[in-house]
Design a protein around this motif. Structure first.
Motif, PDB file in Angstrom:
ATOM      1  N   MET A   1      19.573  55.503  22.982  1.00  0.00           N
ATOM      2  CA  MET A   1      18.935  56.013  21.680  1.00  0.00           C
ATOM      3  C   MET A   1      19.112  57.442  20.894  1.00  0.00           C
ATOM      4  O   MET A   1      19.699  57.846  19.674  1.00  0.00           O
ATOM      5  N   LEU A   2      18.893  58.188  22.429  1.00  0.00           N
ATOM      6  CA  LEU A   2      19.913  59.692  22.020  1.00  0.00           C
ATOM      7  C   LEU A   2      21.342  59.220  22.122  1.00  0.00           C
ATOM      8  O   LEU A   2      21.983  60.144  20.804  1.00  0.00           O
ATOM      9  N   ILE A   3      21.938  58.571  22.517  1.00  0.00           N
ATOM     10  CA  ILE A   3      23.266  58.323  22.753  1.00  0.00           C
ATOM     11  C   ILE A   3      23.835  57.923  21.640  1.00  0.00           C
ATOM     12  O   ILE A   3      24.808  58.475  20.994  1.00  0.00           O
ATOM     13  N   ASP A   4      22.877  56.695  21.048  1.00  0.00           N
ATOM     14  CA  ASP A   4      23.511  56.224  19.650  1.00  0.00           C
ATOM     15  C   ASP A   4      23.302  57.173  18.473  1.00  0.00           C
ATOM     16  O   ASP A   4      24.156  56.639  18.000  1.00  0.00           O
ATOM     17  N   TRP A   5      21.625  58.132  18.383  1.00  0.00           N
ATOM     18  CA  TRP A   5      21.712  59.103  17.616  1.00  0.00           C
ATOM     19  C   TRP A   5      23.678  59.525  17.549  1.00  0.00           C
ATOM     20  O   TRP A   5      23.904  59.957  16.519  1.00  0.00           O
ATOM     21  N   LEU A   6      23.897  60.130  18.720  1.00  0.00           N
ATOM     22  CA  LEU A   6      24.715  60.905  18.352  1.00  0.00           C
ATOM     23  C   LEU A   6      26.380  60.425  18.219  1.00  0.00           C
ATOM     24  O   LEU A   6      27.555  61.333  17.716  1.00  0.00           O
ATOM     25  N   VAL A   7      26.584  59.095  18.623  1.00  0.00           N
ATOM     26  CA  VAL A   7      27.803  58.344  19.108  1.00  0.00           C
ATOM     27  C   VAL A   7      28.065  57.900  17.632  1.00  0.00           C
ATOM     28  O   VAL A   7      29.320  56.958  17.020  1.00  0.00           O
ATOM     29  N   SER A   8      26.635  57.516  16.313  1.00  0.00           N
ATOM     30  CA  SER A   8      26.693  56.464  15.646  1.00  0.00           C
ATOM     31  C   SER A   8      28.024  57.189  14.756  1.00  0.00           C
ATOM     32  O   SER A   8      27.661  58.301  14.294  1.00  0.00           O
ATOM     33  N   PRO A   9      28.796  56.250  14.692  1.00  0.00           N
ATOM     34  CA  PRO A   9      29.987  56.675  13.301  1.00  0.00           C
ATOM     35  C   PRO A   9      29.077  56.390  11.847  1.00  0.00           C
ATOM     36  O   PRO A   9      30.183  57.213  10.758  1.00  0.00           O
ATOM     37  N   ARG A  10      27.984  56.131  11.484  1.00  0.00           N
ATOM     38  CA  ARG A  10      27.385  56.108   9.950  1.00  0.00           C
ATOM     39  C   ARG A  10      26.517  57.395  10.120  1.00  0.00           C
ATOM     40  O   ARG A  10      25.651  57.825  10.824  1.00  0.00           O
ATOM     41  N   ARG A  11      26.889  58.310   8.713  1.00  0.00           N
ATOM     42  CA  ARG A  11      26.406  59.053   8.178  1.00  0.00           C
ATOM     43  C   ARG A  11      24.641  58.968   8.280  1.00  0.00           C
ATOM     44  O   ARG A  11      25.012  58.025   7.177  1.00  0.00           O
ATOM     45  N   ARG A  12      23.845  59.839   8.728  1.00  0.00           N
ATOM     46  CA  ARG A  12      22.448  59.325   8.397  1.00  0.00           C
ATOM     47  C   ARG A  12      21.873  60.675   6.642  1.00  0.00           C
ATOM     48  O   ARG A  12      22.479  61.670   7.094  1.00  0.00           O
ATOM     49  N   ASP A  13      21.336  59.534   6.104  1.00  0.00           N
ATOM     50  CA  ASP A  13      21.034  60.652   4.935  1.00  0.00           C
ATOM     51  C   ASP A  13      19.584  61.187   4.916  1.00  0.00           C
ATOM     52  O   ASP A  13      18.291  60.789   5.222  1.00  0.00           O
ATOM     53  N   LEU A  14      19.260  62.186   5.808  1.00  0.00           N
ATOM     54  CA  LEU A  14      18.316  62.885   6.084  1.00  0.00           C
ATOM     55  C   LEU A  14      18.315  64.214   5.202  1.00  0.00           C
ATOM     56  O   LEU A  14      18.728  64.581   5.006  1.00  0.00           O
ATOM     57  N   GLN A  15      16.624  64.201   5.183  1.00  0.00           N
ATOM     58  CA  GLN A  15      16.211  66.249   4.865  1.00  0.00           C
ATOM     59  C   GLN A  15      15.047  66.764   5.554  1.00  0.00           C
ATOM     60  O   GLN A  15      14.292  66.103   6.524  1.00  0.00           O
ATOM     61  N   TRP A  16      14.822  68.355   5.385  1.00  0.00           N
ATOM     62  CA  TRP A  16      14.340  68.784   6.491  1.00  0.00           C
ATOM     63  C   TRP A  16      12.663  67.865   5.900  1.00  0.00           C
ATOM     64  O   TRP A  16      12.228  67.970   7.213  1.00  0.00           O
ATOM     65  N   ARG A  17      12.530  68.175   4.960  1.00  0.00           N
ATOM     66  CA  ARG A  17      10.972  67.378   4.912  1.00  0.00           C
ATOM     67  C   ARG A  17      11.186  66.151   5.663  1.00  0.00           C
ATOM     68  O   ARG A  17       9.750  64.769   5.954  1.00  0.00           O
ATOM     69  N   ASP A  18      11.885  65.397   5.885  1.00  0.00           N
ATOM     70  CA  ASP A  18      11.484  64.176   6.999  1.00  0.00           C
ATOM     71  C   ASP A  18      11.161  64.027   8.221  1.00  0.00           C
ATOM     72  O   ASP A  18      10.429  63.535   8.613  1.00  0.00           O
ATOM     73  N   LEU A  19      10.500  65.516   8.699  1.00  0.00           N
ATOM     74  CA  LEU A  19       9.754  66.053  10.064  1.00  0.00           C
ATOM     75  C   LEU A  19       8.418  66.076   9.294  1.00  0.00           C
ATOM     76  O   LEU A  19       7.723  65.424  10.705  1.00  0.00           O
ATOM     77  N   GLY A  20       7.992  65.640   8.338  1.00  0.00           N
ATOM     78  CA  GLY A  20       6.685  65.707   7.668  1.00  0.00           C
ATOM     79  C   GLY A  20       6.772  64.318   8.616  1.00  0.00           C
ATOM     80  O   GLY A  20       5.101  63.615   8.941  1.00  0.00           O
ATOM     81  N   VAL A  21       7.271  63.439   8.042  1.00  0.00           N
ATOM     82  CA  VAL A  21       7.254  61.825   8.618  1.00  0.00           C
ATOM     83  C   VAL A  21       7.071  61.476   9.713  1.00  0.00           C
ATOM     84  O   VAL A  21       5.997  60.245  10.020  1.00  0.00           O
ATOM     85  N   VAL A  22       8.148  62.230  10.488  1.00  0.00           N
ATOM     86  CA  VAL A  22       8.235  61.886  11.828  1.00  0.00           C
ATOM     87  C   VAL A  22       6.977  62.466  12.858  1.00  0.00           C
ATOM     88  O   VAL A  22       6.643  61.749  13.560  1.00  0.00           O
TER      89      VAL A  22
END
Length: 248
Positions: A143-164
């Protein structure tokens, strides 16, 4: 030399990378499913052999482990990524947040287990070795490697930490409220059941104070892990293809 050669080579490399991601995601999703089923079957046999009077309670305990829940979420997310790469469904920002949650929980699962719990027999029945490695090491690493190498741009905001933070907090509340109500006398001689030793107040010199400290530490690790993943995703977002591109 043709000017189109470097572009063609780059396109070929990108295509190969996406194919490897597709295969890797499918393999890890199947491995997680096999590992959960394998451990469950092993535990059911262990409970039956010792004559456990309440298999139902043990099943609830089994699925109350953060490891099991985070791995099942990761399996679902990987399945969606595989389906997206094959053409359906289309994924967007909401899925990016779900993927952030799954990746954070898995990375934290790997960190906590391999730093605090490796070598400790967890109360889920006789541990199945290969399943244990898949759930606590191989899948979190993927899961860590996938996050690091995936070619798709992730649309994330700092407020998403609240969801996490939502699921770990709910899980902690559920665990700490339920544990004293679970009678585990038959298996361990104790009238309570904690999935992990660091949540058991008897394992801390200052009881629930020690548990509170550990909860704060785990929560901090979850938030820090999520923040690092968001920071990396936002950094890559400025260099990769737009959200909504075919690659997943």
């Amino acid at each position: 030399m043709s000017s189109t050669a470097p572009a063609a080579a780059s396109a070929t490399a990108a295509s190969l990378s996406r194919r490897l991601l597709l295969v890797g995601r499918a393999v890890i999703a199947v491995a997680i499913l096999a590992a959960v089923i394998g451990q469950l079957v092993t535990s059911l046999g262990f409970w039956a052999d010792r004559g456990d009077p309440d298999i139902g309670q043990n099943l609830v305990n089994f699925f109350s482990f953060f490891t099991i829940e985070s791995n099942l979420l990761a399996m679902v997310v990987l399945g969606i990524l595989v389906a997206a790469q094959l053409g359906r469904p289309r994924i967007g920002r909401r899925f990016d947040v779900l993927l952030l949650c799954a990746s954070t929980y898995m990375v934290v699962t790997g960190l906590v287990y391999n730093t605090l719990l490796r070598g400790i027999e967890l109360p889920q029945g006789s541990t199945l070795g290969w399943s244990n490695e898949v759930l606590h090491l191989i899948a979190p690493l993927w899961m860590l490697i996938d996050w690091l190498v995936s070619p798709r741009r992730r649309d994330l905001q700092w407020r998403d930490l609240g969801v996490v933070a939502i699921f770990p907090l709910v899980w902690l509340a559920y665990t700490l409220l339920r544990a004293p109500l679970v009678d585990d006398t038959f298996a361990s001689g104790r009238a309570y059941w904690y999935p992990y030793p660091f949540l058991n107040p008897e394992n801390h010199a200052n009881g629930y104070g020690g548990v509170a400290i550990m909860c704060v530490v785990v929560a901090a690790v979850v938030l820090l892990g999520g923040a690092i993943l968001i920071a990396y995703a936002r950094w890559r977002a400025r260099r990769l293809e737009p959200v909504g591109a075919p690659a997943a």
